[in-house]
Scaffold this motif. Structure first.
Motif, PDB file in Angstrom:
ATOM      1  N   GLY A 191      -7.146   2.245   1.900  1.00 32.37           N
ATOM      2  CA  GLY A 191      -5.797   3.814   1.077  1.00 32.37           C
ATOM      3  C   GLY A 191      -6.702   4.884   1.499  1.00 32.37           C
ATOM      4  O   GLY A 191      -5.705   5.560   1.815  1.00 32.37           O
ATOM      5  N   ILE A 192      -8.119   4.655   0.159  1.00 30.17           N
ATOM      6  CA  ILE A 192      -8.368   6.336   0.783  1.00 30.17           C
ATOM      7  C   ILE A 192      -8.428   6.604   1.788  1.00 30.17           C
ATOM      8  O   ILE A 192      -8.798   7.401   2.303  1.00 30.17           O
ATOM      9  CB  ILE A 192      -9.991   6.274   0.188  1.00 30.17           C
ATOM     10  CG1 ILE A 192      -9.276   5.812  -2.001  1.00 30.17           C
ATOM     11  CG2 ILE A 192     -10.395   7.550   0.184  1.00 30.17           C
ATOM     12  CD1 ILE A 192     -10.890   5.903  -2.234  1.00 30.17           C
ATOM     13  N   LEU A 248       1.034  -1.587  -0.102  1.00 33.84           N
ATOM     14  CA  LEU A 248      -0.070   0.102   0.056  1.00 33.84           C
ATOM     15  C   LEU A 248       1.002   1.489  -0.531  1.00 33.84           C
ATOM     16  O   LEU A 248       1.144   1.889  -0.402  1.00 33.84           O
ATOM     17  CB  LEU A 248      -1.031   0.145   1.416  1.00 33.84           C
ATOM     18  CG  LEU A 248      -2.295   1.332   1.694  1.00 33.84           C
ATOM     19  CD1 LEU A 248      -3.153   0.895   0.266  1.00 33.84           C
ATOM     20  CD2 LEU A 248      -2.620   1.188   3.029  1.00 33.84           C
ATOM     21  N   TRP A 249       2.153   1.356   0.224  1.00 30.85           N
ATOM     22  CA  TRP A 249       2.947   2.760   1.241  1.00 30.85           C
ATOM     23  C   TRP A 249       3.582   2.508   0.010  1.00 30.85           C
ATOM     24  O   TRP A 249       5.091   2.628   0.409  1.00 30.85           O
ATOM     25  CB  TRP A 249       3.407   2.276   2.355  1.00 30.85           C
ATOM     26  CG  TRP A 249       1.752   3.172   3.185  1.00 30.85           C
ATOM     27  CD1 TRP A 249       1.203   1.812   4.591  1.00 30.85           C
ATOM     28  CD2 TRP A 249       1.473   4.183   3.393  1.00 30.85           C
ATOM     29  NE1 TRP A 249       0.239   2.632   5.273  1.00 30.85           N
ATOM     30  CE2 TRP A 249      -0.256   3.911   4.736  1.00 30.85           C
ATOM     31  CE3 TRP A 249       1.922   5.401   2.896  1.00 30.85           C
ATOM     32  CZ2 TRP A 249      -1.072   4.839   4.780  1.00 30.85           C
ATOM     33  CZ3 TRP A 249       0.413   6.306   3.631  1.00 30.85           C
ATOM     34  CH2 TRP A 249      -0.138   6.053   4.428  1.00 30.85           C
ATOM     35  N   PRO A 294       1.710  -0.871  -7.706  1.00 34.16           N
ATOM     36  CA  PRO A 294       1.029  -2.466  -7.766  1.00 34.16           C
ATOM     37  C   PRO A 294       0.708  -3.218  -8.961  1.00 34.16           C
ATOM     38  O   PRO A 294       0.094  -2.082  -9.953  1.00 34.16           O
ATOM     39  CB  PRO A 294       0.637  -2.123  -5.962  1.00 34.16           C
ATOM     40  CG  PRO A 294       0.713  -1.148  -5.209  1.00 34.16           C
ATOM     41  CD  PRO A 294       1.681  -0.027  -6.335  1.00 34.16           C
ATOM     42  N   GLU A 295       0.660  -4.180  -8.910  1.00 36.05           N
ATOM     43  CA  GLU A 295       0.289  -4.583  -9.886  1.00 36.05           C
ATOM     44  C   GLU A 295      -1.293  -4.857 -10.461  1.00 36.05           C
ATOM     45  O   GLU A 295      -1.658  -4.562 -11.260  1.00 36.05           O
ATOM     46  CB  GLU A 295       0.110  -5.863 -10.581  1.00 36.05           C
ATOM     47  CG  GLU A 295       2.129  -6.314 -10.476  1.00 36.05           C
ATOM     48  CD  GLU A 295       2.383  -8.487 -10.103  1.00 36.05           C
ATOM     49  OE1 GLU A 295       1.077  -9.033  -9.907  1.00 36.05           O
ATOM     50  OE2 GLU A 295       3.127  -8.336 -10.328  1.00 36.05           O
ATOM     51  N   THR A 296      -1.808  -4.445  -9.050  1.00 39.57           N
ATOM     52  CA  THR A 296      -3.332  -4.588  -9.302  1.00 39.57           C
ATOM     53  C   THR A 296      -3.803  -2.377  -9.468  1.00 39.57           C
ATOM     54  O   THR A 296      -5.313  -2.207  -9.165  1.00 39.57           O
ATOM     55  CB  THR A 296      -3.986  -4.859  -8.292  1.00 39.57           C
ATOM     56  OG1 THR A 296      -3.855  -4.279  -6.891  1.00 39.57           O
ATOM     57  CG2 THR A 296      -3.946  -6.890  -8.941  1.00 39.57           C
ATOM     58  N   ASP A 318      -5.030   6.489  -8.258  1.00 39.14           N
ATOM     59  CA  ASP A 318      -5.036   5.092  -9.006  1.00 39.14           C
ATOM     60  C   ASP A 318      -3.270   4.787  -8.665  1.00 39.14           C
ATOM     61  O   ASP A 318      -3.010   3.791  -9.592  1.00 39.14           O
ATOM     62  CB  ASP A 318      -3.856   6.658  -9.800  1.00 39.14           C
ATOM     63  CG  ASP A 318      -5.639   7.031 -11.194  1.00 39.14           C
ATOM     64  OD1 ASP A 318      -6.107   6.146 -11.639  1.00 39.14           O
ATOM     65  OD2 ASP A 318      -4.109   7.901 -12.103  1.00 39.14           O
ATOM     66  N   VAL A 319      -2.800   5.040  -7.773  1.00 38.76           N
ATOM     67  CA  VAL A 319      -2.032   4.031  -7.475  1.00 38.76           C
ATOM     68  C   VAL A 319      -1.973   2.910  -6.323  1.00 38.76           C
ATOM     69  O   VAL A 319      -1.113   2.377  -5.989  1.00 38.76           O
ATOM     70  CB  VAL A 319      -0.693   5.236  -6.823  1.00 38.76           C
ATOM     71  CG1 VAL A 319       0.045   6.887  -7.577  1.00 38.76           C
ATOM     72  CG2 VAL A 319      -0.803   5.616  -5.569  1.00 38.76           C
ATOM     73  N   LEU A 320      -3.129   2.627  -6.038  1.00 40.56           N
ATOM     74  CA  LEU A 320      -3.007   1.988  -4.528  1.00 40.56           C
ATOM     75  C   LEU A 320      -4.043   0.777  -5.298  1.00 40.56           C
ATOM     76  O   LEU A 320      -4.748   0.802  -6.489  1.00 40.56           O
ATOM     77  CB  LEU A 320      -4.607   2.565  -3.829  1.00 40.56           C
ATOM     78  CG  LEU A 320      -4.573   3.609  -3.053  1.00 40.56           C
ATOM     79  CD1 LEU A 320      -5.568   4.441  -2.449  1.00 40.56           C
ATOM     80  CD2 LEU A 320      -3.388   3.312  -2.220  1.00 40.56           C
TER      81      LEU A 320
END
Length: 471
Positions: free
Chosen positions: A163-164, A35-36, A222-224, A153-155
């Motif tokens: 994450g939000i 996540l981070w 991250p891949e997803t 976008d990046v989470l």
């Protein structure tokens, strides 16, 4: 020999256990994607700087105006100017962000926000203050809309709600630092130190914005994550187009020869085959209606936060609270605590159930503020429940809006969500300013409670059915 076989068997068993443990660890890692990332940390830091600016300017402006001889009504009107400017800016920049210019919008927003903070240092006057609030609103809208979209976008997809929630830590910290810093600066001589001090924060935010350009390194995400998945699909599409063009180029001479033979056999010239006309590109939409289920309840709740952001500091000062800025510090601690625990409920508990807790905390806040003149401690303790209300409701409703829309429309989604928040805060803050001057803070607090109840009713009406399931 038997002993050797026994030892070998033990070694194989140990190796098997290690392999199984490694596989289980890998499975857990796969189930919990990182996540981070570095870029997510930078986005949170940029958000912190922007919200220190926004919250500080909102809380400090009313005190600044009071010191230079104006009333709460002007503070309310300027709050509306700020919110209206932000709303218009969000309408324009949503499609720009969706067109792949998210990082550029973040940098531009930080520049405009800095400009708006420096303007009041040039002189005094209502027109100058209004112009500065326009620039502040536009810059704040650009930077925060882009940062919200960048965070989504990046989470990783599986931890988007969590994450939000963590992304809101920047906002939570800013709720403490921004108003407290602003009230301190506005209380010094000259009062314009408010703008000088916050300009330094704007410079820091601008510096951070230059390092948040995640579009340049999609494979580091991250891949997803939504952006990486979109980028990989685009790359595959490019490869397929290139391969098709290559096959077409190789086949063209053979097709021309075959066509010539057919034409000769029929005794008439052949006509070239026309390619189908390309469909006109669809213009990007400024409005994403699928975000409304999360945006509408939040908009109706926003007058609560408008009162908290713009007027609680002034209210505490007028009723004689020893240190009114402590309300914001306590609320920030409360928000940070609930955001850190967001993993346990954000993606697991039904949104309507979580929103019930947020609304209840908001009502408790209003009751305690109403009785704030009785004791400074009651006023301070209200900050705990205010922090819980804001810390839960904002990321919760943003997650409802985002999850209800496709990733390629997240720029417009966040723009609409934050636009409606700006409208709710701005219109109510202008109303609160006039209400405070005409009837006093007690009446305003009662009206804020009405808004909280109405937001809860709206959640039952507008949330998607799956989010209203009381499970």
């Amino acid at each position: 020999m038997a002993d050797s076989a026994h030892v070998a068997s033990d070694d194989e068993a140990i190796e098997g256990e290690v392999a199984r443990a490694s596989a289980a660890s890998a499975g857990r890692a796969a189930a919990q994607p990182r996540l981070w990332t570095a870029v997510f940390v930078l986005i949170v830091l940029l958000t912190f700087c922007c919200f220190v600016m926004g919250q500080g300017l909102n809380a400090g402006t009313s005190v600044f105006l009071s010191r230079v001889g104006y009333g709460a009504s002007l503070a309310g009107v300027l709050a509306l100017v700020f919110s209206a400017s932000a709303a218009v800016a969000r309408l324009v920049i949503g499609p720009i962000i969706d067109a792949g210019k998210c990082s550029l919008v973040m940098v531009a927003g930080a520049v405009v926000l800095l400009a708006g903070t420096v303007v009041p240092l040039a002189g005094q006057g209502v027109a100058l203050y209004a112009a500065s609030r326009v620039l502040q609103g536009v810059g704040f809208a650009m930077a925060t809309t882009a940062a919200s979209t960048a965070a989504a976008d990046v989470l990783p997809r599986a931890r988007l709600g969590e994450g939000i929630g963590y992304y809101g830590l920047g906002q939570a910290l800013a709720m403490s630092v921004g108003p407290a810093l602003a009230l301190f600066l506005a209380g010094t001589d000259p009062a314009s130190n408010l703008y000088a001090g916050l300009s330094l924060v704007a410079v820091a935010g601008l510096a951070v914005s230059f390092f948040t350009r995640y579009e340049r390194k999609p494979l580091a995400l991250p891949e997803t994550s939504a952006f990486r998945e979109r980028w990989e699909r685009a790359e595959r599409a490019k490869a397929q187009v290139a391969a098709a063009e290559s096959r077409a180029a190789n086949a063209e001479p053979q097709a021309a020869a075959a066509e010539s033979q057919v034409a000769d056999a029929k005794g008439r010239p052949s006509e070239p085959v026309k390619a189908p006309a390309a469909k006109p590109a669809k213009a990007p939409s400024f409005f994403e209606p699928r975000a409304l289920p999360g945006a509408i309840p939040m908009t109706i709740m926003c007058p609560t936060f408008g009162f908290g952001i713009f007027f609680v500091g002034l209210y505490g000062t007028q009723i004689g609270v020893a240190n009114a800025s402590l309300f914001y510090t306590i609320s920030a601690i409360s928000m940070i605590a609930v955001r850190l625990k967001s993993k346990s409920f954000m993606d697991r508990v039904a949104p309507i159930k979580t929103f019930t807790v947020a609304v209840a905390c908001g009502l408790v806040t209003c009751v305690m503020l109403y009785f704030g003149p009785a004791s400074d401690y009651v006023f301070y303790l209200a900050g705990v429940f205010y922090g819980l209300c804001l810390g839960i409701s904002l990321p919760l409703n943003q997650a409802v809006a985002v999850k209800n829309t496709p990733p390629e429309r997240w720029g417009a989604t966040n723009a609409l969500f934050l636009l409606m928040n700006d409208v709710g805060i701005g219109l109510a803050s202008a109303l609160w300013g006039f209400t405070n001057d005409a009837f006093g803070f007690g009446v305003t607090i009662c009206l804020v409670m009405v808004c909280l109840v109405a937001s809860y009713v709206a959640a039952w009406v507008f949330y998607p059915e799956k989010d209203r399931a009381w499970r």
